[in-house]
Design a protein around this motif. Structure first.
Motif, PDB file in Angstrom:
ATOM      1  N   ILE A  57       4.646  -2.545   2.100  1.00 24.08           N
ATOM      2  CA  ILE A  57       3.448  -1.935   1.500  1.00 24.08           C
ATOM      3  C   ILE A  57       3.777  -0.569   0.889  1.00 24.08           C
ATOM      4  O   ILE A  57       3.301  -0.232  -0.192  1.00 24.08           O
ATOM      5  CB  ILE A  57       2.326  -1.834   2.547  1.00 24.08           C
ATOM      6  CG1 ILE A  57       1.776  -3.231   2.785  1.00 24.08           C
ATOM      7  CG2 ILE A  57       1.223  -0.897   2.116  1.00 24.08           C
ATOM      8  CD1 ILE A  57       0.836  -3.320   3.930  1.00 24.08           C
ATOM      9  N   LYS A  58       4.610   0.184   1.572  1.00 25.40           N
ATOM     10  CA  LYS A  58       5.030   1.496   1.078  1.00 25.40           C
ATOM     11  C   LYS A  58       5.787   1.335  -0.251  1.00 25.40           C
ATOM     12  O   LYS A  58       5.562   2.101  -1.200  1.00 25.40           O
ATOM     13  CB  LYS A  58       5.917   2.173   2.134  1.00 25.40           C
ATOM     14  CG  LYS A  58       6.032   3.650   2.011  1.00 25.40           C
ATOM     15  CD  LYS A  58       6.802   4.199   3.204  1.00 25.40           C
ATOM     16  CE  LYS A  58       6.744   5.693   3.210  1.00 25.40           C
ATOM     17  NZ  LYS A  58       7.420   6.267   4.371  1.00 25.40           N
ATOM     18  N   GLU A  59       6.677   0.348  -0.310  1.00 21.44           N
ATOM     19  CA  GLU A  59       7.441   0.085  -1.541  1.00 21.44           C
ATOM     20  C   GLU A  59       6.513  -0.315  -2.689  1.00 21.44           C
ATOM     21  O   GLU A  59       6.708   0.124  -3.826  1.00 21.44           O
ATOM     22  CB  GLU A  59       8.476  -1.018  -1.316  1.00 21.44           C
ATOM     23  CG  GLU A  59       9.678  -0.570  -0.513  1.00 21.44           C
ATOM     24  CD  GLU A  59      10.718  -1.672  -0.350  1.00 21.44           C
ATOM     25  OE1 GLU A  59      10.866  -2.529  -1.252  1.00 21.44           O
ATOM     26  OE2 GLU A  59      11.390  -1.677   0.700  1.00 21.44           O
ATOM     27  N   ILE A  60       5.526  -1.141  -2.388  1.00 24.08           N
ATOM     28  CA  ILE A  60       4.569  -1.582  -3.424  1.00 24.08           C
ATOM     29  C   ILE A  60       3.804  -0.376  -3.948  1.00 24.08           C
ATOM     30  O   ILE A  60       3.676  -0.191  -5.164  1.00 24.08           O
ATOM     31  CB  ILE A  60       3.613  -2.661  -2.878  1.00 24.08           C
ATOM     32  CG1 ILE A  60       4.387  -3.938  -2.533  1.00 24.08           C
ATOM     33  CG2 ILE A  60       2.494  -2.954  -3.881  1.00 24.08           C
ATOM     34  CD1 ILE A  60       3.610  -4.917  -1.665  1.00 24.08           C
ATOM     35  N   ARG A 116      -3.449  -8.654   2.494  1.00 23.35           N
ATOM     36  CA  ARG A 116      -4.490  -8.199   3.429  1.00 23.35           C
ATOM     37  C   ARG A 116      -4.161  -6.797   3.958  1.00 23.35           C
ATOM     38  O   ARG A 116      -5.022  -5.916   3.982  1.00 23.35           O
ATOM     39  CB  ARG A 116      -4.641  -9.174   4.595  1.00 23.35           C
ATOM     40  CG  ARG A 116      -5.729  -8.742   5.574  1.00 23.35           C
ATOM     41  CD  ARG A 116      -5.884  -9.694   6.751  1.00 23.35           C
ATOM     42  NE  ARG A 116      -6.611 -10.874   6.307  1.00 23.35           N
ATOM     43  CZ  ARG A 116      -6.162 -12.122   6.404  1.00 23.35           C
ATOM     44  NH1 ARG A 116      -4.989 -12.366   6.937  1.00 23.35           N
ATOM     45  NH2 ARG A 116      -6.891 -13.129   5.978  1.00 23.35           N
ATOM     46  N   ALA A 117      -2.925  -6.594   4.346  1.00 27.60           N
ATOM     47  CA  ALA A 117      -2.509  -5.285   4.878  1.00 27.60           C
ATOM     48  C   ALA A 117      -2.637  -4.204   3.797  1.00 27.60           C
ATOM     49  O   ALA A 117      -3.077  -3.085   4.076  1.00 27.60           O
ATOM     50  CB  ALA A 117      -1.080  -5.358   5.407  1.00 27.60           C
ATOM     51  N   TYR A 118      -2.280  -4.544   2.566  1.00 25.44           N
ATOM     52  CA  TYR A 118      -2.402  -3.596   1.448  1.00 25.44           C
ATOM     53  C   TYR A 118      -3.876  -3.251   1.211  1.00 25.44           C
ATOM     54  O   TYR A 118      -4.229  -2.086   1.009  1.00 25.44           O
ATOM     55  CB  TYR A 118      -1.765  -4.178   0.175  1.00 25.44           C
ATOM     56  CG  TYR A 118      -1.587  -3.148  -0.912  1.00 25.44           C
ATOM     57  CD1 TYR A 118      -0.406  -2.426  -1.018  1.00 25.44           C
ATOM     58  CD2 TYR A 118      -2.596  -2.881  -1.826  1.00 25.44           C
ATOM     59  CE1 TYR A 118      -0.234  -1.466  -2.008  1.00 25.44           C
ATOM     60  CE2 TYR A 118      -2.440  -1.923  -2.823  1.00 25.44           C
ATOM     61  CZ  TYR A 118      -1.258  -1.216  -2.896  1.00 25.44           C
ATOM     62  OH  TYR A 118      -1.098  -0.260  -3.877  1.00 25.44           O
ATOM     63  N   ALA A 119      -4.731  -4.254   1.264  1.00 26.61           N
ATOM     64  CA  ALA A 119      -6.173  -4.042   1.071  1.00 26.61           C
ATOM     65  C   ALA A 119      -6.732  -3.103   2.140  1.00 26.61           C
ATOM     66  O   ALA A 119      -7.510  -2.193   1.831  1.00 26.61           O
ATOM     67  CB  ALA A 119      -6.914  -5.385   1.102  1.00 26.61           C
ATOM     68  N   GLU A 120      -6.337  -3.317   3.373  1.00 22.63           N
ATOM     69  CA  GLU A 120      -6.812  -2.469   4.470  1.00 22.63           C
ATOM     70  C   GLU A 120      -6.337  -1.028   4.287  1.00 22.63           C
ATOM     71  O   GLU A 120      -7.121  -0.095   4.417  1.00 22.63           O
ATOM     72  CB  GLU A 120      -6.304  -3.009   5.815  1.00 22.63           C
ATOM     73  CG  GLU A 120      -7.013  -4.260   6.276  1.00 22.63           C
ATOM     74  CD  GLU A 120      -6.419  -4.823   7.562  1.00 22.63           C
ATOM     75  OE1 GLU A 120      -5.747  -4.079   8.323  1.00 22.63           O
ATOM     76  OE2 GLU A 120      -6.618  -6.033   7.802  1.00 22.63           O
ATOM     77  N   LYS A 121      -5.075  -0.865   3.985  1.00 23.53           N
ATOM     78  CA  LYS A 121      -4.484   0.475   3.883  1.00 23.53           C
ATOM     79  C   LYS A 121      -5.040   1.264   2.686  1.00 23.53           C
ATOM     80  O   LYS A 121      -5.262   2.460   2.783  1.00 23.53           O
ATOM     81  CB  LYS A 121      -2.962   0.347   3.769  1.00 23.53           C
ATOM     82  CG  LYS A 121      -2.234   1.643   3.522  1.00 23.53           C
ATOM     83  CD  LYS A 121      -1.469   2.089   4.716  1.00 23.53           C
ATOM     84  CE  LYS A 121      -0.625   3.295   4.407  1.00 23.53           C
ATOM     85  NZ  LYS A 121      -0.868   4.395   5.285  1.00 23.53           N
TER      86      LYS A 121
END
Length: 165
Positions: free
Chosen positions: A157-160, A22-27
């Motif tokens: 998220i940054k690492e992904i 979810r956080a990745y989708a938002e960012k």
């Protein structure tokens, strides 16, 4: 954009797939989907209730149906259930991101309420055996492996993003 721009988050139950996806989708402006939520919504049941009424076999059949649907989506950040890794053809969805953590870390991060809502975690010994069985599948099928222990959502998220090309 091709369907390969979707990310499928895998990992053992309770490792944070929903939170991270979810956080990745938002960012990164992706659509957020959650395989467990899609099944919950279809049947209007919590996963634990679904397991009691229909059993794990029917749950896996529903996941298989979702696989076909998800393979036809694009620009998605998808949280999968812990056992979704058993499905064939996951690469048709997009890049597979394994959120890696030890069994002890996962159990520690889950509150008692969350543990009781997860039918396959009811028996700690069985859960640990299941964890050991699934680890090999997660590692084998993953395009990207991110250790999540003691890291913030932002750092994960940054690492992904760094790994996604």
């Amino acid at each position: 954009m091709s369907k390969k721009d979707s990310l499928l988050f895998v990992g053992f139950m309770g490792c944070g797939k929903t939170t991270i996806a979810r956080a990745y989708a938002e960012k990164y402006d992706k659509f957020f989907l959650d395989t467990d939520c899609l099944i919950k919504d279809k049947f209007n049941l919590e996963i634990s209730e679904f397991f009691k009424i229909y059993g794990e076999k029917k749950f896996r059949k529903e996941e298989k149906k979702l696989l076909t649907f998800l393979a036809n989506t694009q620009n998605c950040s998808i949280a999968s259930g812990g056992g979704f890794i058993q499905q064939k053809g996951l690469k048709n969805i997009g890049k597979i991101v394994y959120l890696q953590a030890s069994f002890e870390y996962i159990i520690q991060r889950l509150k008692q309420k969350e543990l009781s809502a997860r039918p396959l975690l009811a028996n700690p010994n069985n859960a640990k055996m299941l964890f050991k069985q699934r680890i090999k599948k997660y590692e084998k099928k993953a395009d990207i492996i991110i250790n999540i222990e003691n890291k913030s959502i932002k750092k994960i998220i940054k690492e992904i993003k760094k790994e996604v090309k």
